[in-house]
Design an enzyme around this catalytic site. Structure first.
Site, PDB file in Angstrom:
ATOM      1  N   ASP A 175       0.849  -1.195   0.000  1.00 27.66           N
ATOM      2  CA  ASP A 175       0.000   0.000   0.000  1.00 27.66           C
ATOM      3  C   ASP A 175       0.888   1.250   0.000  1.00 27.66           C
ATOM      4  O   ASP A 175       1.905   1.309   0.691  1.00 27.66           O
ATOM      5  CB  ASP A 175      -0.912  -0.005   1.225  1.00 27.66           C
ATOM      6  CG  ASP A 175      -2.070   0.955   1.087  1.00 27.66           C
ATOM      7  OD1 ASP A 175      -3.216   0.496   0.963  1.00 27.66           O
ATOM      8  OD2 ASP A 175      -1.823   2.192   1.096  1.00 27.66           O
ATOM      9  N   ASN A 209     -12.875  -3.282   2.606  1.00 27.93           N
ATOM     10  CA  ASN A 209     -13.805  -2.178   2.796  1.00 27.93           C
ATOM     11  C   ASN A 209     -14.788  -2.156   1.631  1.00 27.93           C
ATOM     12  O   ASN A 209     -14.378  -2.155   0.466  1.00 27.93           O
ATOM     13  CB  ASN A 209     -13.043  -0.843   2.864  1.00 27.93           C
ATOM     14  CG  ASN A 209     -12.119  -0.763   4.059  1.00 27.93           C
ATOM     15  OD1 ASN A 209     -12.478  -1.198   5.153  1.00 27.93           O
ATOM     16  ND2 ASN A 209     -10.917  -0.232   3.865  1.00 27.93           N
ATOM     17  N   GLN A 243     -14.170   2.713   1.628  1.00 30.72           N
ATOM     18  CA  GLN A 243     -13.590   2.263   0.358  1.00 30.72           C
ATOM     19  C   GLN A 243     -13.319   3.477  -0.531  1.00 30.72           C
ATOM     20  O   GLN A 243     -14.207   4.305  -0.751  1.00 30.72           O
ATOM     21  CB  GLN A 243     -14.535   1.292  -0.373  1.00 30.72           C
ATOM     22  CG  GLN A 243     -13.922   0.760  -1.665  1.00 30.72           C
ATOM     23  CD  GLN A 243     -14.814  -0.231  -2.409  1.00 30.72           C
ATOM     24  OE1 GLN A 243     -15.978  -0.431  -2.032  1.00 30.72           O
ATOM     25  NE2 GLN A 243     -14.289  -0.834  -3.444  1.00 30.72           N
ATOM     26  N   VAL A 261     -11.011   3.055  -3.496  1.00 33.42           N
ATOM     27  CA  VAL A 261     -10.662   2.593  -4.849  1.00 33.42           C
ATOM     28  C   VAL A 261     -11.713   1.564  -5.278  1.00 33.42           C
ATOM     29  O   VAL A 261     -11.844   0.507  -4.650  1.00 33.42           O
ATOM     30  CB  VAL A 261      -9.251   1.974  -4.886  1.00 33.42           C
ATOM     31  CG1 VAL A 261      -8.941   1.436  -6.284  1.00 33.42           C
ATOM     32  CG2 VAL A 261      -8.204   3.002  -4.470  1.00 33.42           C
ATOM     33  N   HIS A 310     -10.447  -5.170  -3.382  1.00 28.80           N
ATOM     34  CA  HIS A 310      -9.098  -5.444  -2.876  1.00 28.80           C
ATOM     35  C   HIS A 310      -9.184  -5.825  -1.411  1.00 28.80           C
ATOM     36  O   HIS A 310     -10.055  -5.360  -0.682  1.00 28.80           O
ATOM     37  CB  HIS A 310      -8.170  -4.240  -3.056  1.00 28.80           C
ATOM     38  CG  HIS A 310      -8.729  -2.965  -2.513  1.00 28.80           C
ATOM     39  ND1 HIS A 310      -9.684  -2.225  -3.188  1.00 28.80           N
ATOM     40  CD2 HIS A 310      -8.489  -2.296  -1.359  1.00 28.80           C
ATOM     41  CE1 HIS A 310      -9.993  -1.163  -2.477  1.00 28.80           C
ATOM     42  NE2 HIS A 310      -9.284  -1.179  -1.352  1.00 28.80           N
ATOM     43  N   HIS A 352      -7.012  -5.848   2.138  1.00 32.66           N
ATOM     44  CA  HIS A 352      -5.842  -5.340   2.855  1.00 32.66           C
ATOM     45  C   HIS A 352      -5.282  -6.458   3.723  1.00 32.66           C
ATOM     46  O   HIS A 352      -6.041  -7.116   4.453  1.00 32.66           O
ATOM     47  CB  HIS A 352      -6.222  -4.181   3.773  1.00 32.66           C
ATOM     48  CG  HIS A 352      -6.791  -2.972   3.097  1.00 32.66           C
ATOM     49  ND1 HIS A 352      -6.071  -1.803   2.928  1.00 32.66           N
ATOM     50  CD2 HIS A 352      -8.015  -2.744   2.551  1.00 32.66           C
ATOM     51  CE1 HIS A 352      -6.841  -0.903   2.318  1.00 32.66           C
ATOM     52  NE2 HIS A 352      -8.024  -1.451   2.077  1.00 32.66           N
TER      53      HIS A 352
END
Ligand code: AMP
Length: 110
Positions: free
Chosen positions: A29, A83, A90, A92, A96, A98
């Site tokens: 990240d 998220n 969220q 993006v 995805h 994390h």
């Protein structure tokens, strides 16, 4: 238009890649919130959990996460977070996960 993460998958935008397989890419990240903060992204672009179909690269996310954890030697444990939507933070719109590790992770999360 391709998402930011699709552009990373295509190597159009640089990222520190830590793992890749047929279905997923994992990279550090850009604004880490823990000593280890990796994003695991399905190669097929889907906006988030709310948009998932039954089939697709997302089915492989957990296996990819375990592979990343093994590769990084995270023997003491780690946390996986997805998220979904604005209320969860969220930012993006490309699904995805994390992976967070390297410090005590409190519960409940903020
Ligand atoms: P979320 O808020 O769950 O949508 O997570 C998006 C994450 O993407 C955030 O933790 C950002 O720091 C991260 N991020 C945004 N742009 C990049 C980038 N170019 N490379 C790596 N991570 C990024």
């Amino acid at each position: 238009m391709a998402s930011l993460f699709t552009r990373i998958i295509r190597r159009e935008i640089p990222a520190e890649i830590v793992y890749e397989d047929e279905h997923c890419l994992a990279f550090r990240d850009i604004a880490p919130v823990a000593p280890v903060h990796v994003l695991i992204v399905p190669k097929t672009e889907v906006a988030g959990v709310a948009d998932l179909g039954a089939e697709g690269d997302h089915q492989h996310l957990l296996f990819a996460a375990r592979s990343v954890a093994e590769k990084l030697g995270l023997k003491d444990g780690y946390r996986l977070v997805i998220n979904q939507g604005d209320a969860a933070g969220q930012t993006v719109p490309h699904l995805h996960m994390h992976l967070l590790a390297g410090r005590p992770l409190s519960w409940p999360p903020g």
